[in-house]
Scaffold this motif. Structure first.
Motif, PDB file in Angstrom:
ATOM      1  N   VAL A  23     -44.234   0.680   8.824  1.00 46.21           N
ATOM      2  CA  VAL A  23     -42.882   0.358   8.380  1.00 46.21           C
ATOM      3  C   VAL A  23     -42.955  -0.685   7.281  1.00 46.21           C
ATOM      4  CG1 VAL A  23     -40.642  -0.543   9.049  1.00 46.21           C
ATOM      5  CG2 VAL A  23     -41.920   0.907  10.623  1.00 46.21           C
ATOM      6  N   ALA A  24     -42.265  -0.419   6.197  1.00 42.99           N
ATOM      7  CA  ALA A  24     -42.264  -1.316   5.051  1.00 42.99           C
ATOM      8  C   ALA A  24     -40.979  -2.119   5.001  1.00 42.99           C
ATOM      9  CB  ALA A  24     -42.408  -0.514   3.759  1.00 42.99           C
ATOM     10  N   SER A  25     -41.080  -3.347   4.584  1.00 37.43           N
ATOM     11  CA  SER A  25     -39.898  -4.183   4.402  1.00 37.43           C
ATOM     12  C   SER A  25     -40.069  -4.979   3.115  1.00 37.43           C
ATOM     13  CB  SER A  25     -39.721  -5.142   5.586  1.00 37.43           C
ATOM     14  OG  SER A  25     -40.830  -5.996   5.712  1.00 37.43           O
ATOM     15  N   GLY A  26     -38.957  -5.459   2.613  1.00 35.42           N
ATOM     16  CA  GLY A  26     -38.994  -6.275   1.419  1.00 35.42           C
ATOM     17  C   GLY A  26     -38.550  -5.542   0.172  1.00 35.42           C
ATOM     18  N   ARG A  27     -38.772  -4.276   0.143  1.00 36.93           N
ATOM     19  CA  ARG A  27     -38.340  -3.477  -1.001  1.00 36.93           C
ATOM     20  C   ARG A  27     -37.982  -2.080  -0.507  1.00 36.93           C
ATOM     21  NH1 ARG A  27     -40.952  -5.373  -5.871  1.00 36.93           N
ATOM     22  NH2 ARG A  27     -40.540  -7.610  -5.868  1.00 36.93           N
ATOM     23  N   THR A  28     -37.246  -1.370  -1.283  1.00 32.69           N
ATOM     24  CA  THR A  28     -37.024   0.046  -1.005  1.00 32.69           C
ATOM     25  C   THR A  28     -38.218   0.801  -1.559  1.00 32.69           C
ATOM     26  OG1 THR A  28     -34.639  -0.202  -1.144  1.00 32.69           O
ATOM     27  CG2 THR A  28     -35.532   2.021  -1.376  1.00 32.69           C
ATOM     28  N   PHE A  29     -38.939   1.441  -0.697  1.00 33.97           N
ATOM     29  CA  PHE A  29     -40.228   1.945  -1.151  1.00 33.97           C
ATOM     30  C   PHE A  29     -40.213   3.445  -1.437  1.00 33.97           C
ATOM     31  CE2 PHE A  29     -43.078   3.496   2.556  1.00 33.97           C
ATOM     32  CZ  PHE A  29     -42.062   4.237   3.114  1.00 33.97           C
ATOM     33  N   SER A  30     -39.039   4.005  -1.654  1.00 34.01           N
ATOM     34  CA  SER A  30     -38.966   5.443  -1.875  1.00 34.01           C
ATOM     35  C   SER A  30     -39.757   5.895  -3.092  1.00 34.01           C
ATOM     36  CB  SER A  30     -37.504   5.877  -1.988  1.00 34.01           C
ATOM     37  OG  SER A  30     -36.883   5.194  -3.058  1.00 34.01           O
ATOM     38  N   SER A  31     -39.954   5.024  -4.080  1.00 37.26           N
ATOM     39  CA  SER A  31     -40.703   5.415  -5.271  1.00 37.26           C
ATOM     40  C   SER A  31     -42.183   5.037  -5.183  1.00 37.26           C
ATOM     41  CB  SER A  31     -40.078   4.791  -6.516  1.00 37.26           C
ATOM     42  OG  SER A  31     -40.140   3.380  -6.433  1.00 37.26           O
ATOM     43  N   TYR A  32     -42.592   4.530  -4.049  1.00 39.95           N
ATOM     44  CA  TYR A  32     -43.966   4.075  -3.865  1.00 39.95           C
ATOM     45  C   TYR A  32     -44.865   5.217  -3.362  1.00 39.95           C
ATOM     46  CZ  TYR A  32     -42.779  -0.913  -4.160  1.00 39.95           C
ATOM     47  OH  TYR A  32     -42.391  -2.152  -4.592  1.00 39.95           O
ATOM     48  N   ALA A  33     -46.119   5.201  -3.793  1.00 40.74           N
ATOM     49  CA  ALA A  33     -47.132   6.032  -3.169  1.00 40.74           C
ATOM     50  C   ALA A  33     -47.579   5.342  -1.877  1.00 40.74           C
ATOM     51  CB  ALA A  33     -48.313   6.220  -4.090  1.00 40.74           C
ATOM     52  N   MET A  34     -47.890   6.150  -0.858  1.00 38.06           N
ATOM     53  CA  MET A  34     -48.321   5.615   0.429  1.00 38.06           C
ATOM     54  C   MET A  34     -49.642   6.268   0.823  1.00 38.06           C
ATOM     55  SD  MET A  34     -45.898   3.568   1.392  1.00 38.06           S
ATOM     56  CE  MET A  34     -46.320   3.327   3.111  1.00 38.06           C
ATOM     57  N   ALA A  35     -50.419   5.550   1.585  1.00 35.33           N
ATOM     58  CA  ALA A  35     -51.683   6.121   2.030  1.00 35.33           C
ATOM     59  C   ALA A  35     -52.152   5.431   3.295  1.00 35.33           C
ATOM     60  CB  ALA A  35     -52.753   5.985   0.946  1.00 35.33           C
ATOM     61  N   TRP A  36     -53.069   6.103   3.966  1.00 33.18           N
ATOM     62  CA  TRP A  36     -53.771   5.525   5.105  1.00 33.18           C
ATOM     63  C   TRP A  36     -55.261   5.458   4.762  1.00 33.18           C
ATOM     64  CZ3 TRP A  36     -51.507   3.494   9.393  1.00 33.18           C
ATOM     65  CH2 TRP A  36     -50.160   3.820   9.628  1.00 33.18           C
ATOM     66  N   PHE A  37     -55.848   4.322   5.048  1.00 33.79           N
ATOM     67  CA  PHE A  37     -57.281   4.121   4.925  1.00 33.79           C
ATOM     68  C   PHE A  37     -57.810   3.685   6.288  1.00 33.79           C
ATOM     69  CE2 PHE A  37     -58.183   4.115   0.320  1.00 33.79           C
ATOM     70  CZ  PHE A  37     -56.887   4.183  -0.174  1.00 33.79           C
ATOM     71  N   ARG A  38     -59.102   3.744   6.456  1.00 31.64           N
ATOM     72  CA  ARG A  38     -59.700   3.244   7.700  1.00 31.64           C
ATOM     73  C   ARG A  38     -61.022   2.572   7.393  1.00 31.64           C
ATOM     74  NH1 ARG A  38     -61.186   9.061  10.606  1.00 31.64           N
ATOM     75  NH2 ARG A  38     -62.950   9.616   9.257  1.00 31.64           N
ATOM     76  N   GLN A  39     -61.393   1.674   8.301  1.00 28.53           N
ATOM     77  CA  GLN A  39     -62.662   0.965   8.160  1.00 28.53           C
ATOM     78  C   GLN A  39     -63.311   0.835   9.520  1.00 28.53           C
ATOM     79  OE1 GLN A  39     -62.421  -2.821   6.143  1.00 28.53           O
ATOM     80  NE2 GLN A  39     -64.593  -2.745   5.640  1.00 28.53           N
ATOM     81  N   ALA A  40     -64.433   1.477   9.671  1.00 31.41           N
ATOM     82  CA  ALA A  40     -65.210   1.366  10.904  1.00 31.41           C
ATOM     83  C   ALA A  40     -66.125   0.147  10.814  1.00 31.41           C
ATOM     84  CB  ALA A  40     -66.018   2.636  11.120  1.00 31.41           C
ATOM     85  N   ALA A  41     -66.556  -0.328  11.939  1.00 30.79           N
ATOM     86  CA  ALA A  41     -67.404  -1.508  11.988  1.00 30.79           C
ATOM     87  C   ALA A  41     -68.666  -1.279  11.166  1.00 30.79           C
ATOM     88  CB  ALA A  41     -67.765  -1.837  13.423  1.00 30.79           C
ATOM     89  N   GLY A  42     -68.937  -2.196  10.264  1.00 25.83           N
ATOM     90  CA  GLY A  42     -70.136  -2.121   9.448  1.00 25.83           C
ATOM     91  C   GLY A  42     -70.079  -1.134   8.300  1.00 25.83           C
ATOM     92  N   LYS A  43     -68.916  -0.554   8.082  1.00 27.53           N
ATOM     93  CA  LYS A  43     -68.778   0.430   7.011  1.00 27.53           C
ATOM     94  C   LYS A  43     -67.703   0.007   6.031  1.00 27.53           C
ATOM     95  CE  LYS A  43     -70.395   4.428   9.657  1.00 27.53           C
ATOM     96  NZ  LYS A  43     -70.109   5.835  10.036  1.00 27.53           N
ATOM     97  N   GLU A  44     -67.711   0.653   4.878  1.00 28.27           N
ATOM     98  CA  GLU A  44     -66.704   0.356   3.877  1.00 28.27           C
ATOM     99  C   GLU A  44     -65.387   1.049   4.224  1.00 28.27           C
ATOM    100  OE1 GLU A  44     -69.598  -0.273  -0.023  1.00 28.27           O
ATOM    101  OE2 GLU A  44     -68.116   1.339   0.017  1.00 28.27           O
ATOM    102  N   ARG A  45     -64.314   0.509   3.687  1.00 29.23           N
ATOM    103  CA  ARG A  45     -63.013   1.123   3.867  1.00 29.23           C
ATOM    104  C   ARG A  45     -62.985   2.478   3.167  1.00 29.23           C
ATOM    105  NH1 ARG A  45     -57.799  -2.661   3.436  1.00 29.23           N
ATOM    106  NH2 ARG A  45     -59.222  -3.803   4.807  1.00 29.23           N
ATOM    107  N   GLU A  46     -62.431   3.476   3.826  1.00 29.90           N
ATOM    108  CA  GLU A  46     -62.391   4.800   3.245  1.00 29.90           C
ATOM    109  C   GLU A  46     -60.990   5.395   3.308  1.00 29.90           C
ATOM    110  OE1 GLU A  46     -64.891   7.575   5.314  1.00 29.90           O
ATOM    111  OE2 GLU A  46     -63.819   7.369   7.202  1.00 29.90           O
ATOM    112  N   PHE A  47     -60.714   6.233   2.339  1.00 27.92           N
ATOM    113  CA  PHE A  47     -59.439   6.934   2.259  1.00 27.92           C
ATOM    114  C   PHE A  47     -59.347   7.967   3.369  1.00 27.92           C
ATOM    115  CE2 PHE A  47     -55.819   8.830   0.263  1.00 27.92           C
ATOM    116  CZ  PHE A  47     -55.982  10.203   0.398  1.00 27.92           C
ATOM    117  N   VAL A  48     -58.156   8.065   3.973  1.00 26.42           N
ATOM    118  CA  VAL A  48     -57.913   9.061   5.014  1.00 26.42           C
ATOM    119  C   VAL A  48     -56.905  10.106   4.526  1.00 26.42           C
ATOM    120  CG1 VAL A  48     -57.021   9.448   7.340  1.00 26.42           C
ATOM    121  CG2 VAL A  48     -58.402   7.410   6.853  1.00 26.42           C
ATOM    122  N   ALA A  49     -55.740   9.632   4.082  1.00 23.78           N
ATOM    123  CA  ALA A  49     -54.688  10.543   3.643  1.00 23.78           C
ATOM    124  C   ALA A  49     -53.708   9.786   2.766  1.00 23.78           C
ATOM    125  CB  ALA A  49     -53.961  11.148   4.838  1.00 23.78           C
ATOM    126  N   GLY A  50     -53.089  10.517   1.838  1.00 23.79           N
ATOM    127  CA  GLY A  50     -52.111   9.899   0.966  1.00 23.79           C
ATOM    128  C   GLY A  50     -50.944  10.837   0.723  1.00 23.79           C
TER     129      GLY A  50
END
Length: 127
Positions: A23-50
Motif C-alpha cells: 500500500v502506497a501513501s503520500g502521493r497518488t501513484f496511478s502513474s507510477y510503475a510498480m514492482a516486486w523484488f526479493r532478496q534471499a540471505a547472502g544473495k543479491e536483490r532480484e526482480f520478481v515481477a513488475g
C-alpha cells in the motif's frame, strides 16, 4: 514522498500460496510503475515481477512465471503479488518498489529504476 508498506508474508509449506500486498501513501501513484523484488540471505536483490501504470502490462522473472501474478488497484493505491505453487527457493524478503514513470508502458526490471522502496516482508517456504 511516497511511502510503501508491504504485508502478507509468512511461513508456508512447499506448494502453498501467499498473497503479498503493498500500500502506497503520500502521493497518488496511478502513474507510477510498480514492482516486486526479493532478496534471499547472502544473495543479491532480484526482480520478481513488475507492472506498468495501466495494470495490463506485466513482466515476470523466468523463475516465477506461471506461478506468480502481479496486479494493482490504483483506486486503493495498492499492488499485489499472488504467489502459488511456492518452492523453498522462493524463500526471501520481498520488497515492493515504485517510481514515477509518467504513465510509461514499459515494465522496468532493474532495481535502479525504482526510487521508492518498502521495508520488505519475509516469505519462508518449508520443504
Amino acid at each position: 514522498q511516497v511511502q510503501l508498506v508491504e504485508s502478507g508474508g509468512g511461513l508456508v509449506q512447499a506448494g502453498g500460496s501467499l498473497r503479498l500486498s503493498c500500500v502506497a501513501s503520500g502521493r497518488t501513484f496511478s502513474s507510477y510503475a510498480m514492482a516486486w523484488f526479493r532478496q534471499a540471505a547472502g544473495k543479491e536483490r532480484e526482480f520478481v515481477a513488475g507492472v506498468a501504470w495501466t495494470g495490463t502490462r506485466k513482466y515476470y522473472a523466468d523463475s516465477v512465471k506461471g506461478r506468480f501474478t502481479i496486479s494493482r488497484d490504483n483506486a486503493k493505491n495498492a499492488a499485489y503479488l499472488q504467489m502459488n505453487s511456492l518452492k523453498p527457493e522462493d524463500t526471501a524478503k520481498y520488497y515492493c518498489a515504485a517510481d514515477q514513470k509518467y504513465k510509461s508502458l514499459t515494465v522496468y526490471d532493474t532495481a535502479g529504476e525504482y526510487e521508492y522502496w518498502g521495508q520488505g516482508t519475509q516469505v519462508t517456504v518449508s520443504s
